[in-house]
Design an enzyme around this catalytic site. Structure first.
Site, PDB file in Angstrom:
ATOM      1  N   SER A 413     113.820  35.510  53.235  1.00 60.54           N
ATOM      2  CA  SER A 413     112.750  34.643  53.752  1.00 60.54           C
ATOM      3  C   SER A 413     113.178  33.189  53.723  1.00 60.54           C
ATOM      4  O   SER A 413     112.623  32.369  54.449  1.00 60.54           O
ATOM      5  CB  SER A 413     111.497  34.731  52.889  1.00 60.54           C
ATOM      6  OG  SER A 413     111.191  36.019  52.557  1.00 60.54           O
ATOM      7  N   HIS A 434     114.084  38.873  59.888  1.00 56.77           N
ATOM      8  CA  HIS A 434     113.006  38.523  58.965  1.00 56.77           C
ATOM      9  C   HIS A 434     111.736  39.256  59.355  1.00 56.77           C
ATOM     10  O   HIS A 434     111.039  38.877  60.298  1.00 56.77           O
ATOM     11  CB  HIS A 434     112.797  36.998  58.988  1.00 56.77           C
ATOM     12  CG  HIS A 434     111.847  36.507  57.944  1.00 56.77           C
ATOM     13  ND1 HIS A 434     111.128  35.338  58.078  1.00 56.77           N
ATOM     14  CD2 HIS A 434     111.485  37.023  56.745  1.00 56.77           C
ATOM     15  CE1 HIS A 434     110.379  35.173  56.998  1.00 56.77           C
ATOM     16  NE2 HIS A 434     110.572  36.178  56.191  1.00 56.77           N
ATOM     17  N   GLU A 446     111.307  37.716  63.101  1.00 56.20           N
ATOM     18  CA  GLU A 446     112.124  36.530  63.372  1.00 56.20           C
ATOM     19  C   GLU A 446     113.581  36.969  63.305  1.00 56.20           C
ATOM     20  O   GLU A 446     114.027  37.487  62.277  1.00 56.20           O
ATOM     21  CB  GLU A 446     111.887  35.449  62.302  1.00 56.20           C
ATOM     22  CG  GLU A 446     110.678  34.559  62.555  1.00 56.20           C
ATOM     23  CD  GLU A 446     110.567  33.427  61.532  1.00 56.20           C
ATOM     24  OE1 GLU A 446     110.068  32.353  61.890  1.00 56.20           O
ATOM     25  OE2 GLU A 446     110.958  33.611  60.354  1.00 56.20           O
ATOM     26  N   ASN A 484     107.693  30.231  58.067  1.00 55.42           N
ATOM     27  CA  ASN A 484     107.413  29.735  56.717  1.00 55.42           C
ATOM     28  C   ASN A 484     107.568  28.223  56.607  1.00 55.42           C
ATOM     29  O   ASN A 484     106.933  27.589  55.777  1.00 55.42           O
ATOM     30  CB  ASN A 484     108.321  30.440  55.694  1.00 55.42           C
ATOM     31  CG  ASN A 484     107.829  31.857  55.411  1.00 55.42           C
ATOM     32  OD1 ASN A 484     106.677  32.197  55.714  1.00 55.42           O
ATOM     33  ND2 ASN A 484     108.687  32.686  54.854  1.00 55.42           N
TER      34      ASN A 484
HETATM   35  P1  NAD Z   1     111.174  43.881  45.887  1.00 55.56           P
HETATM   36  O1  NAD Z   1     111.399  43.285  44.554  1.00 55.56           O
HETATM   37  O2  NAD Z   1     109.907  44.596  46.149  1.00 55.56           O
HETATM   38  O3  NAD Z   1     112.353  44.918  46.196  1.00 55.56           O
HETATM   39  C1  NAD Z   1     113.714  44.638  46.031  1.00 55.56           C
HETATM   40  C2  NAD Z   1     114.459  45.965  45.893  1.00 55.56           C
HETATM   41  O4  NAD Z   1     115.851  45.692  45.942  1.00 55.56           O
HETATM   42  C3  NAD Z   1     114.201  46.682  44.561  1.00 55.56           C
HETATM   43  O5  NAD Z   1     113.880  48.017  44.831  1.00 55.56           O
HETATM   44  C4  NAD Z   1     115.538  46.562  43.828  1.00 55.56           C
HETATM   45  O6  NAD Z   1     115.801  47.664  42.995  1.00 55.56           O
HETATM   46  C5  NAD Z   1     116.513  46.494  44.978  1.00 55.56           C
HETATM   47  N1  NAD Z   1     117.782  45.855  44.660  1.00 55.56           N
HETATM   48  C6  NAD Z   1     118.000  44.741  43.946  1.00 55.56           C
HETATM   49  N2  NAD Z   1     119.308  44.463  43.905  1.00 55.56           N
HETATM   50  C7  NAD Z   1     119.937  45.421  44.617  1.00 55.56           C
HETATM   51  C8  NAD Z   1     121.291  45.694  44.927  1.00 55.56           C
HETATM   52  N3  NAD Z   1     122.259  44.910  44.522  1.00 55.56           N
HETATM   53  N4  NAD Z   1     121.570  46.773  45.699  1.00 55.56           N
HETATM   54  C9  NAD Z   1     120.567  47.577  46.122  1.00 55.56           C
HETATM   55  N5  NAD Z   1     119.276  47.375  45.840  1.00 55.56           N
HETATM   56  C10 NAD Z   1     118.960  46.309  45.096  1.00 55.56           C
HETATM   57  O7  NAD Z   1     111.413  42.710  46.925  1.00 55.56           O
HETATM   58  P2  NAD Z   1     110.762  42.525  48.369  1.00 55.56           P
HETATM   59  O8  NAD Z   1     109.452  41.855  48.237  1.00 55.56           O
HETATM   60  O9  NAD Z   1     110.859  43.803  49.086  1.00 55.56           O
HETATM   61  O10 NAD Z   1     111.748  41.447  48.999  1.00 55.56           O
HETATM   62  C11 NAD Z   1     113.013  41.810  49.478  1.00 55.56           C
HETATM   63  C12 NAD Z   1     113.531  40.720  50.392  1.00 55.56           C
HETATM   64  O11 NAD Z   1     112.631  40.550  51.474  1.00 55.56           O
HETATM   65  C13 NAD Z   1     113.650  39.349  49.761  1.00 55.56           C
HETATM   66  O12 NAD Z   1     114.799  38.709  50.282  1.00 55.56           O
HETATM   67  C14 NAD Z   1     112.389  38.633  50.198  1.00 55.56           C
HETATM   68  O13 NAD Z   1     112.535  37.245  50.248  1.00 55.56           O
HETATM   69  C15 NAD Z   1     112.239  39.195  51.593  1.00 55.56           C
HETATM   70  N6  NAD Z   1     110.885  39.139  52.131  1.00 55.56           N
HETATM   71  C16 NAD Z   1     109.816  39.467  51.359  1.00 55.56           C
HETATM   72  C17 NAD Z   1     108.543  39.430  51.909  1.00 55.56           C
HETATM   73  C18 NAD Z   1     107.342  39.828  51.077  1.00 55.56           C
HETATM   74  O14 NAD Z   1     106.216  39.501  51.465  1.00 55.56           O
HETATM   75  N7  NAD Z   1     107.523  40.537  49.976  1.00 55.56           N
HETATM   76  C19 NAD Z   1     108.376  39.053  53.246  1.00 55.56           C
HETATM   77  C20 NAD Z   1     109.480  38.770  54.013  1.00 55.56           C
HETATM   78  C21 NAD Z   1     110.737  38.809  53.453  1.00 55.56           C
END
Ligand code: NAD
Length: 707
Positions: A413, A434, A446, A484
């Site tokens: 993000s 994104h 995005e 954002n």
């Molecule tokens: P989350 O914490 O729910 O999930 C992350 C997952 O990644 C976990 O299951 C973890 O075990 C796994 N993980 C961590 N390190 C790893 C590795 N080295 N190899 C494989 N798996 C690994 O996080 P999220 O909310 O799903 O966010 C993930 C990404 O998406 C981030 O970059 C975040 O900025 C982006 N994002 C989040 C949102 C939101 O609203 N949550 C929206 C858009 C983008």
């Protein structure tokens, strides 16, 4: 443009066959309408003709009106579509519409005016005019309730969703579903049989208004109130169907025409049509020839099975694409899978999918903890923790294990996609994808074009976005990208207004009354106050701030009030029910006193102007920097990703609609009214100021670097 005739006319014994042939969609522009009119005149005048078949030479039957004609003299020039439909209906010779594929809007209305309709079961028919801020204005609102039934028609017209020919056959709108390999031959045979049997002409004009309990309309309005909030056209659609059920046919048509006219000239119709064109413009990327062949995407992998990863994977399996989910451990994968299964169970209960469909989807999903299993995938989307070090490690692993030519995407993000790409030896294959949360639901995607992203990667991801039902916009690299980054000043103002004396309830109400799906503080509670805090914390040094900057949100974070997930944030939560918390008001008052801010009554108008105009100002800056290619891209992003009301056309279109001078004047007003705070934050972006002085609009601005 081609001068080829838009249709051809031929005789098959006693049948006049009119074949529409104006690819891609046989749109009903003036030339096509004139040609159809002439062809009918010819068929009616020819005594040897006993019946007429209207069909298409292209993949679909007809996509409806040519909306690029709207606003020109051609749009309603005679023969108009209502006139044409009435002419068809009055014909003394039976007319068959052979609907080989899509029939939308005016195309479906044309078919409704015919005496018989046939189609293969795969054909889809719909009246999507409501999405353009309009209603079907060529008799569709009067004919469909008579041919099917008012409840079904109401749903179809107000939702604008196409339905299958098989379903329409159940409602009597399609007379025969013909799944022959040779549909045109079957259509001709059907027409020949009708003529041989002396089949009668059937006219909606002779059908009585369908009887219906008025409660149907009351219930429909109540049931859909939330979804339709703020929209003008849906209510006019409902009134048109009411007219169909209470007036004779002719009077109903007149009422429909009046309601259509009412819709046609509204700012909402302009806004929604702007978004329609915006989606098409967003596919044209400066410096990239659209004919660049895309890469093949047959297998996808998602890294990280958390909130985003699970939702992203669902998009692909819903589209029938085998998807591999990779996480650090079996436990993490099991947790992710459980969420995916639960989502499908909910869809099953709501009747969105059948049990078989869910099984088929889940069968496409596999899991692994081993990067070596990624060797066959064509596209990988990384969705691990938002941490540069971790992401770079993941990309180094992807570089090692993925085949040449695989697209390596990140769902970050906020992080720098160029820095992530630099962790590989193939930055040309790296792109940002994104998605927005919940990723299986939100339409926006995005596509972040980094410095070295290859052109065919952009072309492929744009195409892929369509396959999984997303609205894509390509953006450049900067903190927060487009969505954002525009959100930041919007949230900043919401938080500051709390200090100045507005309550969370007042701020959110003012903003939702403006039309946003959700207020900024309720949204912050939903997304997590901790998430926003950690993003700020990771770059305090870099971000512009002053003592009041997001102060209330930071204080809430420190109290462990993370929003909905902890039951307390800007509001108190019992389940999902939110209520105002006096403690938040006290907290805001105390913090304000410490900063010497005197709390005051704040008008709703000020709340809306400060939040919304600030995000527009940031949008102008983004345009000037070339991070967004065009203002309409910012509009798509805010409508599809942030709940900006579609009926306002997105923030930049809204600014054009009210006038850039008005935005500049308001920003300058707050600059002088809000003291040091105003001086710090309220400066019109140079592009906004320049366009306003030149009397121009965002809509006609193209950054010189993309000209
Ligand atoms: P989350 O914490 O729910 O999930 C992350 C997952 O990644 C976990 O299951 C973890 O075990 C796994 N993980 C961590 N390190 C790893 C590795 N080295 N190899 C494989 N798996 C690994 O996080 P999220 O909310 O799903 O966010 C993930 C990404 O998406 C981030 O970059 C975040 O900025 C982006 N994002 C989040 C949102 C939101 O609203 N949550 C929206 C858009 C983008």
């Amino acid at each position: 443009m081609t001068d080829a005739p838009p249709l051809h006319y031929a005789l098959h014994n006693t049948i006049a066959v009119i074949t529409l042939n104006a690819p891609p969609v046989n749109s009903l522009g003036h030339a096509m309408r004139s040609a159809i009119h002439q062809a009918f005149q010819q068929a009616l005048a020819d005594e040897t003709v006993a019946g007429i078949l209207i069909q298409s030479a292209t993949k679909l039957f007809c996509g409806g009106a040519d909306i690029s004609e709207f606003g020109t003299e051609h749009a309603f020039a005679e023969p108009s579509l209502p006139f044409l439909c009435n002419q068809i209906e009055a014909s003394s010779k039976p007319i068959v519409a052979a609907i080989n594929g899509m029939a939308l809007g005016g195309g479906f209305e044309l078919a409704l005016a015919c005496d018989y309709r046939i189609a293969p079961s795969s054909a889809k028919l719909g009246l999507p005019e409501v999405h353009l801020g309009l209603l079907p204005g060529a008799g569709g609102t009067q004919r469909l309730p008579r041919l099917a039934n008012p409840a079904f028609a109401l749903d179809m017209i107000v939702s604008g969703k196409p339905v299958s020919a098989s379903l329409l056959a159940e409602y009597g709108v399609i007379d025969a579903v013909l799944d022959d390999a040779d549909f045109p031959a079957a259509a001709l045979a059907f027409t020949q049989t009708l003529i041989a049997e002396n089949a009668e002409c059937r006219s909606c004009a002779t059908l009585p208004a369908p009887k219906v309990d008025a409660q149907l309309f009351t219930d429909f309005r109540t049931h859909n109130a939330r979804k339709l909030r703020g929209f003008y056209a849906p209510e006019r659609c409902i009134q048109a169907v009411e007219a169909a059920c209470s007036l004779p046919f002719e009077a109903g048509l007149a009422k429909e025409a009046a309601l259509f006219e009412e819709c046609m000239h509204t700012p909402q119709a302009r806004a929604q049509q702007h978004l329609f064109f915006a989606e098409r413009k967003a596919l044209k990327i400066p410096g990239i020839n659209a004919n660049v062949p895309p890469r093949t995407i047959q297998r996808v992998a998602v890294i990280g099975s958390g909130t985003m990863g699970g939702g992203i994977a669902m998009n692909f399996i819903n589209a029938g694409i085998p998807t591999l989910l990779l996480d650090l451990s079996e436990e993490a994968l099991e947790k992710g899978l459980a969420v995916i299964r639960r989502n499908y169970e909910i869809s099953l209960k709501k009747g969105r999918f059948t049990e078989t469909q869910v099984k088929q989807r889940l069968a496409l999903l596999s899991t692994t903890t081993d990067y070596a299993d990624l060797k066959a995938v064509d596209l990988v989307i990384e969705a691990v923790f938002e941490n540069m070090e971790i992401k770079r490690k993941v990309f180094t692993a992807l570089d090692t294990h993925c085949k040449a030519g695989a697209i390596l995407a990140t769902n970050t993000s906020t992080l720098d996609v160029n820095a992530i790409a630099a962790a590989t030896r193939r930055p040309e294959d790296v792109v940002g994808l994104h998605f927005f949360s919940p990723a299986n639901v939100m339409k926006l995607l995005e596509i972040v074009r980094a410095d070295y992203t290859a052109n065919d990667v952009i072309v492929t991801t744009l195409k892929m976005a369509k396959v999984i039902g997303k609205v894509p916009t390509v953006v450049g690299v900067c903190f927060g990208f487009v969505g954002n980054r525009m959100l930041e000043p919007y949230g900043r103002e919401a938080s500051r207004l709390l200090l100045e004396g507005a309550s969370p309830g007042q701020i959110d109400r003012a903003i939702t009354e403006f039309g946003m799906a959700m207020g900024p503080l309720a949204m912050s509670d939903l997304a997590g106050i901790d998430v926003g805090y950690l993003v700020r914390e990771s770059r305090r040094e870099e971000i512009a701030h002053e003592p009041s900057y997001q102060l209330v949100q930071d204080a809430l974070y420190k109290q462990g009030r993370y929003g909905q997930k902890t039951g307390r944030g800007n509001y108190l939560y019992t389940g999902r029910t939110q209520s105002e918390d006096p403690e938040v008001l006290t907290l805001a008052r105390t913090l304000a006193e410490e900063l010497g801010i005197v709390q005051r009554e704040i008008s709703d108008e000020e709340i809306v102007e400060r939040c919304v105009f600030s995000l527009i100002n940031e949008g102008a800056q983004i345009l000037d920097e070339g991070i967004a290619y065009r203002a309409s891209d910012c509009d798509l992003i805010w409508v599809n990703g942030y709940g900006f009301p579609a009926w306002r056309g997105g923030p930049m279109h809204y600014a054009d609609e009210i006038g850039l001078k008005c935005i500049v004047a308001a920003i300058e007003k707050y600059r002088s009214q809000l003291g040091d705070y105003g001086e710090k934050w309220f400066t019109p972006a140079p592009l906004l100021k320049r366009l306003s002085e030149e009397g121009r609009q965002f809509g006609d601005y193209l950054n010189p670097q993309y000209q």
